[in-house]
Design a protein around this motif. Structure first.
Motif, PDB file in Angstrom:
ATOM      1  N   LYS A 198       0.860  -1.177   0.000  1.00 38.62           N
ATOM      2  CA  LYS A 198       0.000   0.000   0.000  1.00 38.62           C
ATOM      3  C   LYS A 198       0.897   1.227   0.000  1.00 38.62           C
ATOM      4  O   LYS A 198       1.893   1.274   0.717  1.00 38.62           O
ATOM      5  CB  LYS A 198      -0.911   0.006   1.233  1.00 38.62           C
ATOM      6  N   TYR A 199       0.510   2.254  -0.774  1.00 37.59           N
ATOM      7  CA  TYR A 199       1.398   3.380  -1.013  1.00 37.59           C
ATOM      8  C   TYR A 199       0.763   4.687  -0.576  1.00 37.59           C
ATOM      9  O   TYR A 199      -0.442   4.898  -0.740  1.00 37.59           O
ATOM     10  CB  TYR A 199       1.791   3.417  -2.482  1.00 37.59           C
ATOM     11  N   TYR A 200       1.616   5.552  -0.062  1.00 39.61           N
ATOM     12  CA  TYR A 200       1.174   6.799   0.552  1.00 39.61           C
ATOM     13  C   TYR A 200       1.836   7.980  -0.160  1.00 39.61           C
ATOM     14  O   TYR A 200       2.931   7.858  -0.698  1.00 39.61           O
ATOM     15  CB  TYR A 200       1.542   6.814   2.035  1.00 39.61           C
ATOM     16  N   SER A 201       1.174   9.110  -0.104  1.00 40.37           N
ATOM     17  CA  SER A 201       1.739  10.310  -0.707  1.00 40.37           C
ATOM     18  C   SER A 201       2.775  10.949   0.195  1.00 40.37           C
ATOM     19  O   SER A 201       3.431  11.908  -0.190  1.00 40.37           O
ATOM     20  CB  SER A 201       0.626  11.327  -0.988  1.00 40.37           C
ATOM     21  N   GLY A 202       2.931  10.430   1.400  1.00 40.05           N
ATOM     22  CA  GLY A 202       3.845  11.008   2.368  1.00 40.05           C
ATOM     23  C   GLY A 202       3.119  11.653   3.527  1.00 40.05           C
ATOM     24  O   GLY A 202       3.678  11.817   4.606  1.00 40.05           O
ATOM     25  N   THR A 203       1.845  12.003   3.330  1.00 37.19           N
ATOM     26  CA  THR A 203       1.077  12.651   4.394  1.00 37.19           C
ATOM     27  C   THR A 203      -0.264  11.977   4.635  1.00 37.19           C
ATOM     28  O   THR A 203      -0.776  11.982   5.738  1.00 37.19           O
ATOM     29  CB  THR A 203       0.822  14.136   4.057  1.00 37.19           C
ATOM     30  N   THR A 204      -0.849  11.377   3.603  1.00 34.04           N
ATOM     31  CA  THR A 204      -2.173  10.775   3.741  1.00 34.04           C
ATOM     32  C   THR A 204      -2.173   9.384   3.122  1.00 34.04           C
ATOM     33  O   THR A 204      -1.295   9.019   2.336  1.00 34.04           O
ATOM     34  CB  THR A 204      -3.255  11.626   3.052  1.00 34.04           C
ATOM     35  N   ILE A 205      -3.170   8.588   3.464  1.00 34.62           N
ATOM     36  CA  ILE A 205      -3.306   7.253   2.894  1.00 34.62           C
ATOM     37  C   ILE A 205      -3.656   7.365   1.423  1.00 34.62           C
ATOM     38  O   ILE A 205      -4.574   8.084   1.038  1.00 34.62           O
ATOM     39  CB  ILE A 205      -4.389   6.453   3.634  1.00 34.62           C
ATOM     40  N   GLY A 206      -2.934   6.676   0.599  1.00 31.67           N
ATOM     41  CA  GLY A 206      -3.200   6.706  -0.826  1.00 31.67           C
ATOM     42  C   GLY A 206      -4.152   5.603  -1.238  1.00 31.67           C
ATOM     43  O   GLY A 206      -4.393   4.650  -0.490  1.00 31.67           O
ATOM     44  N   SER A 207      -4.702   5.723  -2.418  1.00 34.24           N
ATOM     45  CA  SER A 207      -5.629   4.718  -2.921  1.00 34.24           C
ATOM     46  C   SER A 207      -4.914   3.718  -3.823  1.00 34.24           C
ATOM     47  O   SER A 207      -5.549   2.822  -4.370  1.00 34.24           O
ATOM     48  CB  SER A 207      -6.761   5.397  -3.703  1.00 34.24           C
ATOM     49  N   PHE A 208      -3.596   3.884  -3.972  1.00 36.01           N
ATOM     50  CA  PHE A 208      -2.834   2.989  -4.834  1.00 36.01           C
ATOM     51  C   PHE A 208      -2.281   1.820  -4.034  1.00 36.01           C
ATOM     52  O   PHE A 208      -1.801   1.981  -2.911  1.00 36.01           O
ATOM     53  CB  PHE A 208      -1.681   3.746  -5.500  1.00 36.01           C
ATOM     54  N   TRP A 209      -2.355   0.635  -4.623  1.00 40.58           N
ATOM     55  CA  TRP A 209      -1.792  -0.544  -3.994  1.00 40.58           C
ATOM     56  C   TRP A 209      -1.380  -1.528  -5.077  1.00 40.58           C
ATOM     57  O   TRP A 209      -1.720  -1.354  -6.258  1.00 40.58           O
ATOM     58  CB  TRP A 209      -2.775  -1.175  -3.013  1.00 40.58           C
ATOM     59  N   SER A 210      -0.634  -2.534  -4.691  1.00 40.83           N
ATOM     60  CA  SER A 210      -0.177  -3.523  -5.661  1.00 40.83           C
ATOM     61  C   SER A 210      -0.115  -4.884  -5.001  1.00 40.83           C
ATOM     62  O   SER A 210      -0.059  -5.004  -3.775  1.00 40.83           O
ATOM     63  CB  SER A 210       1.210  -3.145  -6.199  1.00 40.83           C
TER      64      SER A 210
END
Length: 258
Positions: A38-50
């Motif tokens: 799961k990937y984050y923008s650095g400040t918030t939870i992102g919607s991207f995952w793999s």
């Protein structure tokens, strides 16, 4: 969105201790069948995952990238007996679902288990990059020549770009990398520091002449520190990037065991 997806592909298995090398390296995850990131923008939870599927040797053979529940892309990977990548295929692309494409092919030559020659041929088969060892100073300083060939159909000519990479090692870890661009007469010097377990702790870049790089897809700097949390098997579960006084969560990972 495309720039963030590129960042995802880079950091999926970013934390291995050889990530600072000139060649692509692949960490082996024994007793693991899948890895979800799961990937984050650095400040918030992102919607991207793999999600990555592994073979019986613990090598990633397929990666799928998602935005929420929407599949964005799928890649399949094939390796040689040295666990170096032979080629990879884009078997799904949200922008063209009918396209199945071999992105790159690789060929290698070895000396004492070290890559001394790598040729990467791109999908159009006319463009390629060749990296070869031109000097070895006691296995602590390795100098590679890096030539890129780009064919121009309109002029029926091939443009050639050359770089020289000087890699300095200590205790088997890359501590200093110098890249000299012959065409631009520019030098980029990168310094690396490590934790006792061999994971990368700090990466600092300096340029001659001085210039600044623009970072996208999340927080980035020419001087970065890194922190990790691990599971009981020593696999990374959380990856942090530290810039100045700010600490950013970049990715989390979950592993399924065999």
């Amino acid at each position: 969105m495309e720039k963030f997806i590129i960042s995802i592909l880079i950091i999926l298995f970013w934390g291995n201790k050889t990530n600072a090398q000139l060649f692509v390296t692949n960490e082996i995850y024994s007793e693991t069948t899948t890895i979800k990131g799961k990937y984050y923008s650095g400040t918030t939870i992102g919607s991207f995952w793999s999600i990555a599927k592994l073979d019986t040797l613990g090598r990633v053979i397929q990666k799928e990238n998602y935005n929420k529940r929407k599949l964005l892309s799928r890649y399949n990977y094939v390796y040689n007996s040295n666990n170096d990548q032979l080629y990879y295929i884009m078997s799904f692309n949200i922008n063209n679902s009918k396209r199945i494409d071999t992105i790159s092919n690789y060929e290698y030559r070895y000396q004492e288990n070290r890559i001394v020659y790598q040729k990467k041929t791109y999908r159009n088969c006319c463009d390629s990059t060749v990296i070869q060892l031109i000097e070895n100073k006691g296995d602590t300083i390795l100098i590679y020549q890096d030539k890129s060939y780009y064919f121009r159909p309109k002029t029926n000519a091939t443009d050639i770009y050359e770089q020289i990479h000087t890699l300095k090692y200590k205790n088997g870890l890359l501590i200093h990398s110098e890249k000299f661009d012959l065409d631009r007469n520019e030098k980029e010097i990168t310094y690396f520091e490590y934790y006792p377990n061999g994971r990368l702790k700090r990466r600092e870049i300096k340029r001659e002449p001085e210039s600044k790089r623009t970072y996208s897809g999340g927080p980035g700097s020419d001087d970065e520190y890194y922190e990790y949390t691990f599971d009981e098997s020593g696999r990374i579960t959380t990856f942090y990037r530290i810039i100045g006084t700010e600490k950013y969560k970049i990715a989390t990972y979950e592993y399924d065991k065999k």
